[in-house]
Design a protein around this motif. Sequence first.
Motif, PDB file in Angstrom:
ATOM      1  N   UNK A 273       9.490  -0.362  13.771  1.00 17.61           N
ATOM      2  CA  UNK A 273       9.453  -0.890  12.386  1.00 17.61           C
ATOM      3  C   UNK A 273       8.475  -0.082  11.534  1.00 17.61           C
ATOM      4  N   UNK A 274       8.504   1.233  11.727  1.00 18.04           N
ATOM      5  CA  UNK A 274       7.587   2.117  11.013  1.00 18.04           C
ATOM      6  C   UNK A 274       8.393   3.122  10.181  1.00 18.04           C
ATOM      7  N   UNK A 275       7.705   4.068   9.594  1.00 13.01           N
ATOM      8  CA  UNK A 275       8.381   5.100   8.792  1.00 13.01           C
ATOM      9  C   UNK A 275       7.769   6.452   9.142  1.00 13.01           C
TER      10      UNK A 275
ATOM     11  N   UNK B  83       6.765  15.363   2.385  1.00 18.33           N
ATOM     12  CA  UNK B  83       7.035  13.993   1.948  1.00 18.33           C
ATOM     13  C   UNK B  83       6.254  13.065   2.866  1.00 18.33           C
ATOM     14  N   UNK B  84       5.498  12.157   2.280  1.00 21.80           N
ATOM     15  CA  UNK B  84       4.726  11.226   3.108  1.00 21.80           C
ATOM     16  C   UNK B  84       5.664  10.211   3.763  1.00 21.80           C
ATOM     17  N   UNK B  85       5.214   9.501   4.810  1.00 23.69           N
ATOM     18  CA  UNK B  85       6.062   8.429   5.351  1.00 23.69           C
ATOM     19  C   UNK B  85       6.301   7.372   4.269  1.00 23.69           C
ATOM     20  N   UNK B  86       7.497   6.825   4.232  1.00 26.31           N
ATOM     21  CA  UNK B  86       7.853   5.774   3.264  1.00 26.31           C
ATOM     22  C   UNK B  86       6.818   4.645   3.330  1.00 26.31           C
ATOM     23  N   UNK B  87       6.462   4.115   2.161  1.00 23.44           N
ATOM     24  CA  UNK B  87       5.369   3.113   2.157  1.00 23.44           C
ATOM     25  C   UNK B  87       5.826   1.672   2.408  1.00 23.44           C
TER      26      UNK B  87
ATOM     27  N   UNK C 100       0.842  -1.203   0.000  1.00 28.59           N
ATOM     28  CA  UNK C 100       0.000   0.000   0.000  1.00 28.59           C
ATOM     29  C   UNK C 100       0.880   1.258   0.000  1.00 28.59           C
ATOM     30  N   UNK C 101       0.518   2.226  -0.812  1.00 29.56           N
ATOM     31  CA  UNK C 101       1.286   3.478  -0.867  1.00 29.56           C
ATOM     32  C   UNK C 101       2.340   3.476  -1.948  1.00 29.56           C
ATOM     33  N   UNK C 102       2.572   2.312  -2.562  1.00 25.20           N
ATOM     34  CA  UNK C 102       3.550   2.240  -3.649  1.00 25.20           C
ATOM     35  C   UNK C 102       2.825   2.081  -4.979  1.00 25.20           C
TER      36      UNK C 102
ATOM     37  N   UNK D 188      13.260   9.934   4.554  1.00 24.92           N
ATOM     38  CA  UNK D 188      14.111  10.503   3.489  1.00 24.92           C
ATOM     39  C   UNK D 188      13.801  11.976   3.235  1.00 24.92           C
ATOM     40  N   UNK D 189      13.290  12.648   4.252  1.00 24.80           N
ATOM     41  CA  UNK D 189      12.861  14.037   4.028  1.00 24.80           C
ATOM     42  C   UNK D 189      14.049  14.909   3.601  1.00 24.80           C
ATOM     43  N   UNK D 190      15.198  14.694   4.245  1.00 25.20           N
ATOM     44  CA  UNK D 190      16.383  15.496   3.896  1.00 25.20           C
ATOM     45  C   UNK D 190      16.806  15.222   2.444  1.00 25.20           C
TER      46      UNK D 190
END
Length: 346
Positions: free
Chosen positions: A171-173, A270-274, A95-97, A302-304
């Motif tokens: 184990x989240x983003x 930037x959304x949280x990595x999926x 989901x999200x990809x 990966x916001x930076x």
Amino acid sequence: MLRYLTAGESHGKAIIAILEGLPAGIKVDASKINQELKRRQSGFGRGKRMAIEKDTAVILSGLKRQVTLGSPITLLIGNKDFSIEKLPKVLYPRPGHADLAGLLKYGLTDAREVLERASARSTAATVATGALCKILLQQFNIRIASRVLAIGGEDTGAGMMEKIKEAMINKDTVGGVFEITACGVPVGLGSYVQPDRRLDGRIAGEIISIPGIKGFEIGLGFGYVENFGSQVHDAIYFSKSKGYFRQTNNAGGIEGGISNGEDIIVRACMKPISTLMSPLDSVNITNKKSAKAAVERSDICVVEAAGVVAEAALAFVLADAFLEKFGSDSLKDIKLSYQNYLKRIK
Ligand SMILES: Cc1cc2nc3c(=O)[nH]c(=O)nc-3n(C[C@H](O)[C@H](O)[C@H](O)COP(=O)(O)O)c2cc1C
């Protein structure tokens, strides 16, 4: 004036970019491209791949003795992790990809065939071409920088680090907001005469196309709506020494789709990595039974890095608009045209 195409899969042999339209006569220090590539790979919260890959660009065309010829510039960034043929199938879309939508669109039966190209690995090519655009812009003292404003709603350095650590442990983003600024941009880039010539629209289009970017604003952006007009528009003044000037820059350097001579300031989120190490529900695409989403080696935040990619996107749009205004074949001609313009508007 400028256009670029990229090619390459995440675990293919290489990522390639072709940039066409850069004028002749620019000295290119290739180490500047590699510095930008290194910045894209940095930041707290990156995955294990960043430890394997140390990106460097090889320039295959468009330069002689390090000087641009005006012909297309080809950049090649090799993948150290060249394993596309050996990697297992991905049967549980994340989901999200792009996994599920891509599978259905292209009639594929393995989401690996989607994610290899949909992955943000291609942003290495964006950053490499952006570095060339920055080299052009620096000839005219236009500089671009970015900074992270918030991660997971936290805006202090310590708070941001804590959020990323929390995501790692769980184990989240986590996502966030970054800001990009371009200084030294002359008045007059872009135009109001057609929607597709507006500088704000062109910048928004490039930045929102970066994988994972979900929100965009210029200047005060959404902050405009909390104020009356008299409080937010940038009053105009004139002095002999400065010419026209403003004391505020809520417009973020663009009015009517044209740069107004102030710094261009844009923000994006930037959304949280999926890809999640503790995956969400998904479906096995072969038997349609419920299953957990696929787990791939992945970044946590990966916001930076997204800010570095967005710098490249902004550099591309500004370089394009600059060449449109001041000519596009030879650096010498462009410099003359620019000097004449500055004299006229003084
Ligand atoms: C520099 C950068 C690195 C990224 N790294 C990852 C990653 O390791 N894992 C992941 O699932 N998504 C990563 N993303 C985000 C995905 O590429 C993106 O969410 C996905 O392609 C779907 O596109 P969308 O979010 O724009 O809809 C990264 C994005 C950027 C800009």
